[in-house]
Design an enzyme around this catalytic site. Structure first.
Site, PDB file in Angstrom:
ATOM      1  N   TYR A  65       0.832  -1.211   0.000  1.00 51.03           N
ATOM      2  CA  TYR A  65       0.000   0.000   0.000  1.00 51.03           C
ATOM      3  C   TYR A  65       0.864   1.258   0.000  1.00 51.03           C
ATOM      4  CZ  TYR A  65      -3.558   3.370   1.280  1.00 51.03           C
ATOM      5  OH  TYR A  65      -4.393   4.460   1.284  1.00 51.03           O
ATOM      6  N   GLU A  67       4.141   1.808  -0.641  1.00 53.67           N
ATOM      7  CA  GLU A  67       4.981   2.021  -1.825  1.00 53.67           C
ATOM      8  C   GLU A  67       4.110   2.225  -3.063  1.00 53.67           C
ATOM      9  OE1 GLU A  67       8.008   2.678  -1.544  1.00 53.67           O
ATOM     10  OE2 GLU A  67       8.867   1.575   0.128  1.00 53.67           O
ATOM     11  N   ASN A 110     -14.380   0.703  13.960  1.00 53.28           N
ATOM     12  CA  ASN A 110     -14.346  -0.504  14.801  1.00 53.28           C
ATOM     13  C   ASN A 110     -14.757  -0.188  16.231  1.00 53.28           C
ATOM     14  OD1 ASN A 110     -13.398  -2.013  12.692  1.00 53.28           O
ATOM     15  ND2 ASN A 110     -11.431  -2.526  13.602  1.00 53.28           N
ATOM     16  N   GLN A 197       3.582   7.115  15.737  1.00 57.58           N
ATOM     17  CA  GLN A 197       3.054   8.468  15.929  1.00 57.58           C
ATOM     18  C   GLN A 197       2.710   9.041  14.558  1.00 57.58           C
ATOM     19  OE1 GLN A 197       6.188  10.817  17.663  1.00 57.58           O
ATOM     20  NE2 GLN A 197       7.683  10.242  16.118  1.00 57.58           N
TER      21      GLN A 197
END
Ligand code: UDP
Length: 232
Positions: A65, A67, A110, A197
């Protein structure tokens, strides 16, 4: 959940080429690409500026995803250089809002589903990893403003909310907002290559098109919770 190489290659690389070729063929005035904060990988620079070149593990489970998106950006800039097409490159940070799919799989949806069902909220690692969540209306406003910038503005420009929360804080906030009986359940292990982070530096967006998000997390969560309640 990150292993879907064919679809990521399809959408990020083949899809980008299709869009660029179609734009060239149809004589489009300009094209925007929705790139991502994932191009920064697990960042060593905080908050992330557009100049930061990122820290992506090229062979990890997120790499296809990440790259893929990095490659898509290169295709945009190559196409601009060789064909003169006006490009607009934005890097979207974590975004949420009403009408997200229940099975989207990202953390905000979720947690809300789990909280509304009074089920445990499943937190990866110890919940100390951070994200900065942007309400969808703010994102759309930023995208439209970017599209309306002068011809020589190509980006990349970060679009995201710079207010940073730990995943634990998000879970606590969702439980409180929904008056849920859910408890927090920690897996103890972070996802492989999980960015520890993430916070956008949005100086460029402010300077270039006078944009900054206006919806705070609590107000945005209220809206998505109402939407999810209505659909459950
Ligand atoms: N996460 C979590 N529980 C979930 C879904 C995600 O603890 O049910 C964590 C995940 O490990 C990551 C953060 O929340 O650290 C954000 O995950 P998400 O998939 O929403 O976005 P991304 O990692 O792509 O920024």
């Amino acid at each position: 959940s990150y292993i879907a190489p064919d679809s990521y290659v399809d959408t990020n690389i083949k899809g980008t080429l299709n869009v660029l070729n179609a734009a060239g063929k149809e004589g489009c005035e300009k094209v925007v690409i929705t790139s991502t904060s994932e191009v920064y990988g697990d960042p060593e620079v905080h908050p992330q500026t557009e100049e930061y070149r990122g820290n992506v593990n090229t062979i990890g489970p997120r790499a296809c995803y990440d790259e893929g998106k990095r490659c898509a950006e290169t295709l945009f800039f190559d196409y601009h250089r060789s064909h003169g097409l006006e490009i607009k490159v934005i890097r979207i940070f974590n975004t949420y809002g009403p009408r997200m799919a229940f099975n989207d799989g990202r953390v905000v949806s979720n947690f809300i589903l789990q909280a509304l069902k009074n089920e445990d909220l499943y937190i990866d690692g110890d919940g100390s990893q951070t994200r900065s969540f942007c309400y969808v209306d703010d994102l759309v406003d930023g995208m439209v403003r970017m599209m309306n910038t002068p011809k020589d503005v190509h980006g990349p420009v970060n679009i995201g909310n710079p207010t940073e929360f730990t995943i634990k804080q998000l879970a606590e906030q969702v439980v409180a907002l929904t008056n849920s009986k859910s408890e927090l359940n920690y897996s103890g292990e972070f996802r492989e290559d999980d960015p520890m982070q993430r916070q956008p530096d949005i100086t460029k967006a402010k300077e270039l098109f006078d944009w900054e998000p206006v919806v705070e997390l609590e107000a945005g969560l209220d809206k998505i919770v109402e939407d999810f309640k209505g659909r459950l």
